[in-house]
Design a protein around this motif. Structure first.
Motif, PDB file in Angstrom:
ATOM      1  N   ASN A  67      -3.256  -3.630 -16.738  1.00 25.72           N
ATOM      2  CA  ASN A  67      -1.815  -3.931 -16.780  1.00 25.72           C
ATOM      3  C   ASN A  67      -1.091  -3.577 -15.478  1.00 25.72           C
ATOM      4  OD1 ASN A  67      -1.242  -1.131 -16.841  1.00 25.72           O
ATOM      5  ND2 ASN A  67      -1.251  -1.085 -19.074  1.00 25.72           N
ATOM      6  N   GLY A  68      -1.847  -3.148 -14.460  1.00 28.45           N
ATOM      7  CA  GLY A  68      -1.266  -2.918 -13.143  1.00 28.45           C
ATOM      8  C   GLY A  68      -0.686  -1.539 -12.912  1.00 28.45           C
ATOM      9  N   ASP A  69      -0.831  -0.647 -13.871  1.00 26.71           N
ATOM     10  CA  ASP A  69      -0.317   0.713 -13.665  1.00 26.71           C
ATOM     11  C   ASP A  69      -1.191   1.509 -12.695  1.00 26.71           C
ATOM     12  OD1 ASP A  69       1.817   0.288 -15.339  1.00 26.71           O
ATOM     13  OD2 ASP A  69       0.773   1.031 -17.121  1.00 26.71           O
ATOM     14  N   ILE A  70      -2.456   1.131 -12.592  1.00 29.30           N
ATOM     15  CA  ILE A  70      -3.356   1.679 -11.576  1.00 29.30           C
ATOM     16  C   ILE A  70      -3.795   0.522 -10.698  1.00 29.30           C
ATOM     17  CG2 ILE A  70      -5.606   2.749 -11.118  1.00 29.30           C
ATOM     18  CD1 ILE A  70      -5.330   4.322 -13.679  1.00 29.30           C
ATOM     19  N   ALA A  71      -3.629   0.655  -9.385  1.00 27.73           N
ATOM     20  CA  ALA A  71      -3.991  -0.428  -8.468  1.00 27.73           C
ATOM     21  C   ALA A  71      -5.477  -0.731  -8.584  1.00 27.73           C
ATOM     22  CB  ALA A  71      -3.638  -0.045  -7.037  1.00 27.73           C
ATOM     23  N   LYS A 126     -17.633   2.097 -18.581  1.00 24.89           N
ATOM     24  CA  LYS A 126     -18.133   1.277 -19.697  1.00 24.89           C
ATOM     25  C   LYS A 126     -17.776   1.848 -21.067  1.00 24.89           C
ATOM     26  CE  LYS A 126     -22.104  -0.159 -16.902  1.00 24.89           C
ATOM     27  NZ  LYS A 126     -23.590  -0.152 -16.782  1.00 24.89           N
ATOM     28  N   GLU A 127     -17.214   3.052 -21.091  1.00 27.56           N
ATOM     29  CA  GLU A 127     -16.943   3.708 -22.368  1.00 27.56           C
ATOM     30  C   GLU A 127     -15.815   3.009 -23.131  1.00 27.56           C
ATOM     31  OE1 GLU A 127     -18.420   6.823 -19.444  1.00 27.56           O
ATOM     32  OE2 GLU A 127     -17.026   5.129 -19.449  1.00 27.56           O
ATOM     33  N   PRO A 128     -15.911   2.952 -24.487  1.00 25.16           N
ATOM     34  CA  PRO A 128     -14.816   2.397 -25.287  1.00 25.16           C
ATOM     35  C   PRO A 128     -13.627   3.351 -25.349  1.00 25.16           C
ATOM     36  CG  PRO A 128     -16.536   3.257 -26.725  1.00 25.16           C
ATOM     37  CD  PRO A 128     -17.062   3.348 -25.307  1.00 25.16           C
ATOM     38  N   ARG A 129     -12.474   2.791 -25.606  1.00 26.20           N
ATOM     39  CA  ARG A 129     -11.223   3.549 -25.775  1.00 26.20           C
ATOM     40  C   ARG A 129     -10.957   4.470 -24.588  1.00 26.20           C
ATOM     41  NH1 ARG A 129     -10.672   5.553 -31.936  1.00 26.20           N
ATOM     42  NH2 ARG A 129      -8.593   6.010 -31.112  1.00 26.20           N
ATOM     43  N   CYS A 130     -11.243   3.937 -23.408  1.00 25.95           N
ATOM     44  CA  CYS A 130     -10.904   4.626 -22.165  1.00 25.95           C
ATOM     45  C   CYS A 130      -9.449   4.331 -21.843  1.00 25.95           C
ATOM     46  CB  CYS A 130     -11.823   4.131 -21.044  1.00 25.95           C
ATOM     47  SG  CYS A 130     -11.309   4.628 -19.378  1.00 25.95           S
ATOM     48  N   ALA A 131      -8.696   5.326 -21.399  1.00 25.44           N
ATOM     49  CA  ALA A 131      -7.279   5.133 -21.085  1.00 25.44           C
ATOM     50  C   ALA A 131      -7.056   4.593 -19.682  1.00 25.44           C
ATOM     51  CB  ALA A 131      -6.538   6.461 -21.252  1.00 25.44           C
ATOM     52  N   TYR A 171       0.832  -1.205   0.000  1.00 27.46           N
ATOM     53  CA  TYR A 171       0.000   0.000   0.000  1.00 27.46           C
ATOM     54  C   TYR A 171       0.868   1.257   0.000  1.00 27.46           C
ATOM     55  CZ  TYR A 171      -3.974  -3.027   1.115  1.00 27.46           C
ATOM     56  OH  TYR A 171      -4.947  -3.993   1.087  1.00 27.46           O
ATOM     57  N   GLN A 172       1.940   1.226   0.762  1.00 26.79           N
ATOM     58  CA  GLN A 172       2.849   2.367   0.799  1.00 26.79           C
ATOM     59  C   GLN A 172       3.391   2.663  -0.600  1.00 26.79           C
ATOM     60  OE1 GLN A 172       6.647   1.819   2.852  1.00 26.79           O
ATOM     61  NE2 GLN A 172       6.474   3.878   3.711  1.00 26.79           N
ATOM     62  N   GLU A 173       3.846   1.636  -1.302  1.00 26.49           N
ATOM     63  CA  GLU A 173       4.383   1.823  -2.651  1.00 26.49           C
ATOM     64  C   GLU A 173       3.306   2.326  -3.608  1.00 26.49           C
ATOM     65  OE1 GLU A 173       5.898  -2.056  -3.442  1.00 26.49           O
ATOM     66  OE2 GLU A 173       7.779  -1.731  -2.339  1.00 26.49           O
ATOM     67  N   THR A 174       2.075   1.809  -3.448  1.00 26.78           N
ATOM     68  CA  THR A 174       0.975   2.209  -4.327  1.00 26.78           C
ATOM     69  C   THR A 174       0.647   3.680  -4.154  1.00 26.78           C
ATOM     70  OG1 THR A 174       0.019  -0.018  -4.287  1.00 26.78           O
ATOM     71  CG2 THR A 174      -1.446   1.797  -4.901  1.00 26.78           C
ATOM     72  N   TYR A 175       0.492   4.118  -2.918  1.00 28.79           N
ATOM     73  CA  TYR A 175       0.125   5.512  -2.677  1.00 28.79           C
ATOM     74  C   TYR A 175       1.277   6.467  -3.000  1.00 28.79           C
ATOM     75  CZ  TYR A 175      -4.344   4.141  -0.669  1.00 28.79           C
ATOM     76  OH  TYR A 175      -5.611   3.645  -0.512  1.00 28.79           O
ATOM     77  N   GLN A 176       2.488   6.031  -2.748  1.00 32.13           N
ATOM     78  CA  GLN A 176       3.626   6.877  -3.105  1.00 32.13           C
ATOM     79  C   GLN A 176       3.724   7.053  -4.620  1.00 32.13           C
ATOM     80  OE1 GLN A 176       6.900   4.898  -1.115  1.00 32.13           O
ATOM     81  NE2 GLN A 176       6.764   6.251   0.669  1.00 32.13           N
ATOM     82  N   SER A 177       3.421   5.994  -5.381  1.00 24.79           N
ATOM     83  CA  SER A 177       3.467   6.104  -6.843  1.00 24.79           C
ATOM     84  C   SER A 177       2.370   7.038  -7.361  1.00 24.79           C
ATOM     85  CB  SER A 177       3.333   4.724  -7.489  1.00 24.79           C
ATOM     86  OG  SER A 177       2.036   4.187  -7.291  1.00 24.79           O
ATOM     87  N   ALA A 178       1.283   7.198  -6.569  1.00 24.48           N
ATOM     88  CA  ALA A 178       0.226   8.146  -6.937  1.00 24.48           C
ATOM     89  C   ALA A 178       0.564   9.565  -6.495  1.00 24.48           C
ATOM     90  CB  ALA A 178      -1.103   7.716  -6.315  1.00 24.48           C
TER      91      ALA A 178
END
Length: 292
Positions: free
Chosen positions: A268-272, A256-261, A128-135
């Motif tokens: 792929n794990g870039d956002i927890a 639900k929208e298409p082509r959402c980033a 969690y520490q690593e996740t929040y620090q990366s944000a």
């Protein structure tokens, strides 16, 4: 006429700090007519023939305003949680963070009682520490609120208006007592049956500290989104906010929208995933509130 800062408000009296002195003031009737309620943290113009018979004349423009606790012009929040007793909750932490983002208050996350965590919980906390620090959030693990742990906070506190907040029983008041030993604020044990602490802070008060001010706030057991709409929620998650320009549709809700980033970044794990799940849950909560 002079200018000062409201540092406490009790029973219709406002205590104004000006050049190391405190002046007890009342609000003029004009404030009631204009439906202006002075708040702790307000910068005000006042007049006082002595320290006990002053009057507020004007409340200056606010940079932000909190409804619970009622306060204004807060620069940053030290958000205190505990590893155990009560248990650490990312859902509750994310509620706090959304509120701080919406009000433009800089959050510093402190997880106390790390020494009570077993090996598995410790691994979770480091994740969690690593996740929040990366944000982009400062995140400190502290083995009990001690002088050593408090030293980590010195760089954040100096020169600004800070509040110490978080759930009840996590060590907020103990933290303040270590920062300012002369306070000798009352603390309470955590209820084993309920898993949370008793509220020991009765009134919000700003305390002069290191060229700024710091406040203890009553503990929260819940947080309602009263000042946020669902269409503004995504900007309150930094890792989602930075991907908004890459979404195909303006106003994308990232569900639900298409082509959402955002959704591919979750996959792929870039956002927890737990942060995204909280975003969706909060979005639905806000949308339902508006329907009713």
């Amino acid at each position: 006429m002079a200018e000062g800062l409201i540092v406490k408000a009790v029973s219709g009296f406002y205590y104004v700090y000006d050049q190391n002195e405190i002046y007890q003031c009342r609000a003029r009737g004009l404030f009631r007519k204009k439906k202006i309620k002075p708040l702790v943290g307000d910068i005000v113009e006042y007049e006082a023939p002595n320290k006990e018979e002053g009057y507020l004349l004007q409340v200056m423009d606010r940079k932000n305003e909190l409804t619970r606790p009622p306060a204004a012009n807060i620069d940053q929040a030290l958000i205190v949680f505990s590893a155990r007793q009560p248990a650490f909750s990312t859902a509750m932490l994310d509620r706090f963070l959304v509120h701080m983002e919406a009000l433009d208050i800089y959050p510093v996350i402190i997880v106390n009682k790390e020494d009570l965590a077993d090996e598995n919980l410790h691994r979770e906390l480091v994740y969690y520490q690593e996740t929040y620090q990366s944000a982009g959030y400062p995140f400190h693990l502290v083995s009990g609120v001690t002088e050593t742990g408090v030293q980590k906070l010195d760089d954040y506190i100096s020169g600004c208006v800070s509040m110490v907040t978080g759930e009840s029983g996590v060590g907020k008041t103990t933290l303040l007592n270590l920062l300012i030993p002369s306070l000798q604020l009352e603390t309470a044990e955590v209820s084993e049956r309920l898993g949370r602490g008793k509220h020991t802070t009765k009134h919000l008060q700003l305390i002069p500290f290191k060229d700024g001010f710091i406040a203890d706030t009553p503990g929260f057991s819940s947080l309602e989104f009263e000042q946020i709409d669902e269409e503004d929620l995504d900007v309150c998650f930094p890792e989602i906010r930075e991907r908004l320009p890459s979404c195909k549709f303006r106003g994308c809700t990232h569900r639900k929208e298409p082509r959402c980033a955002v959704k591919p970044a979750v996959e792929n794990g870039d956002i927890a995933s737990f942060r995204y799940e909280h975003y969706v849950k909060f979005f639905e909560e806000l949308a339902q509130r508006r329907r009713y």
